[in-house]
Design a protein around this motif. Structure first.
Motif, short mmCIF file in Angstrom:
data_model
loop_
_atom_site.label_atom_id
_atom_site.label_comp_id
_atom_site.label_asym_id
_atom_site.label_seq_id
_atom_site.Cartn_x
_atom_site.Cartn_y
_atom_site.Cartn_z
N UNK A 10 -149.04 -72.25 40.53
CA UNK A 10 -149.07 -71.96 41.96
C UNK A 10 -147.80 -72.46 42.64
N UNK A 11 -147.40 -73.69 42.34
CA UNK A 11 -146.19 -74.24 42.97
C UNK A 11 -144.93 -73.53 42.49
N UNK A 12 -144.92 -73.12 41.24
CA UNK A 12 -143.76 -72.36 40.75
C UNK A 12 -143.67 -71.01 41.46
N UNK A 13 -144.81 -70.38 41.68
CA UNK A 13 -144.80 -69.09 42.39
C UNK A 13 -144.35 -69.25 43.84
N UNK A 14 -144.61 -70.40 44.43
CA UNK A 14 -144.15 -70.65 45.80
C UNK A 14 -142.67 -70.99 45.85
N UNK A 15 -142.18 -71.68 44.84
CA UNK A 15 -140.78 -72.12 44.90
C UNK A 15 -139.78 -71.01 44.57
N UNK A 16 -140.18 -70.03 43.80
CA UNK A 16 -139.24 -68.97 43.40
C UNK A 16 -138.70 -68.19 44.60
N UNK A 17 -139.54 -67.73 45.54
CA UNK A 17 -138.95 -67.02 46.70
C UNK A 17 -138.12 -67.94 47.60
N UNK A 18 -138.56 -69.18 47.76
CA UNK A 18 -137.80 -70.11 48.60
C UNK A 18 -136.43 -70.39 48.00
N UNK A 25 -128.34 -67.79 50.49
CA UNK A 25 -127.67 -68.48 51.59
C UNK A 25 -126.46 -69.27 51.14
N UNK A 26 -126.56 -69.90 49.97
CA UNK A 26 -125.41 -70.63 49.44
C UNK A 26 -124.25 -69.70 49.11
N UNK A 30 -120.52 -69.74 50.87
CA UNK A 30 -119.25 -69.84 50.14
C UNK A 30 -118.23 -68.89 50.74
N UNK A 31 -118.63 -67.64 50.96
CA UNK A 31 -117.70 -66.67 51.53
C UNK A 31 -117.32 -67.01 52.97
N UNK A 32 -118.27 -67.51 53.75
CA UNK A 32 -117.96 -67.90 55.13
C UNK A 32 -117.00 -69.09 55.17
N UNK A 33 -117.19 -70.03 54.26
CA UNK A 33 -116.32 -71.20 54.23
C UNK A 33 -114.88 -70.82 53.89
N UNK A 34 -114.72 -70.00 52.89
CA UNK A 34 -113.37 -69.58 52.50
C UNK A 34 -112.72 -68.75 53.60
N UNK A 35 -113.47 -67.80 54.15
CA UNK A 35 -112.88 -66.98 55.21
C UNK A 35 -112.60 -67.80 56.46
N UNK A 36 -113.41 -68.80 56.76
CA UNK A 36 -113.14 -69.68 57.91
C UNK A 36 -111.86 -70.48 57.71
N UNK A 75 -121.44 -75.08 43.03
CA UNK A 75 -122.15 -75.94 42.08
C UNK A 75 -123.63 -76.00 42.43
N UNK A 76 -123.94 -76.14 43.72
CA UNK A 76 -125.33 -76.13 44.15
C UNK A 76 -126.02 -74.81 43.85
N UNK A 77 -125.30 -73.70 44.04
CA UNK A 77 -125.87 -72.39 43.74
C UNK A 77 -126.11 -72.21 42.25
N UNK A 78 -125.21 -72.76 41.43
CA UNK A 78 -125.37 -72.67 39.98
C UNK A 78 -126.65 -73.37 39.53
#
Length: 97
Positions: A10-18, A25-26, A30-36, A75-78
């Motif tokens: 149950x908890x795995x099924x909840x965590x996958x979409x989150x 978002x990460x 990344x793209x917003x940071x570089x372009x900024x 790294x966080x996204x990986x």
């Protein structure tokens, strides 16, 4: 199936979409940071970069700072992607060790 196995699924099924939304978002951040960083270096004064409140980053350090932040985000996204894959594999194999 034991109660702990059912709860873990149950908890795995909840965590996958989150985590999937967090991963997306990460990647966007990344793209917003570089372009900024690039836009600030080119002279856009609307983009502000500060290390902490009240202390602005020099314009010459905008790109290196943006690349450093982007590296941390990648790294966080990986690791997030790795956890998503592990969760999916655990659900698919009916194995929860």
């Amino acid at each position: 199936m034991t109660l702990t196995s059912i709860l873990l699924r149950f908890f795995l099924l909840l965590t996958i979409p989150v985590l999937s939304i967090f991963y997306a978002g990460l990647i966007v951040a990344v793209f917003l940071s570089i372009s900024g960083g690039v836009l600030r270096t080119l002279g856009f004064d609307q983009i502000q970069m500060g290390i902490w409140p009240g202390i602005e980053l020099p314009v010459a350090l905008s790109i290196p700072f943006a690349l450093g932040v982007s590296l941390l985000l990648i790294i966080g996204a990986f690791y997030t992607r790795r956890f998503i894959r592990k969760s999916l594999r655990m659900l698919r194999m009916n194995r929860l060790d």
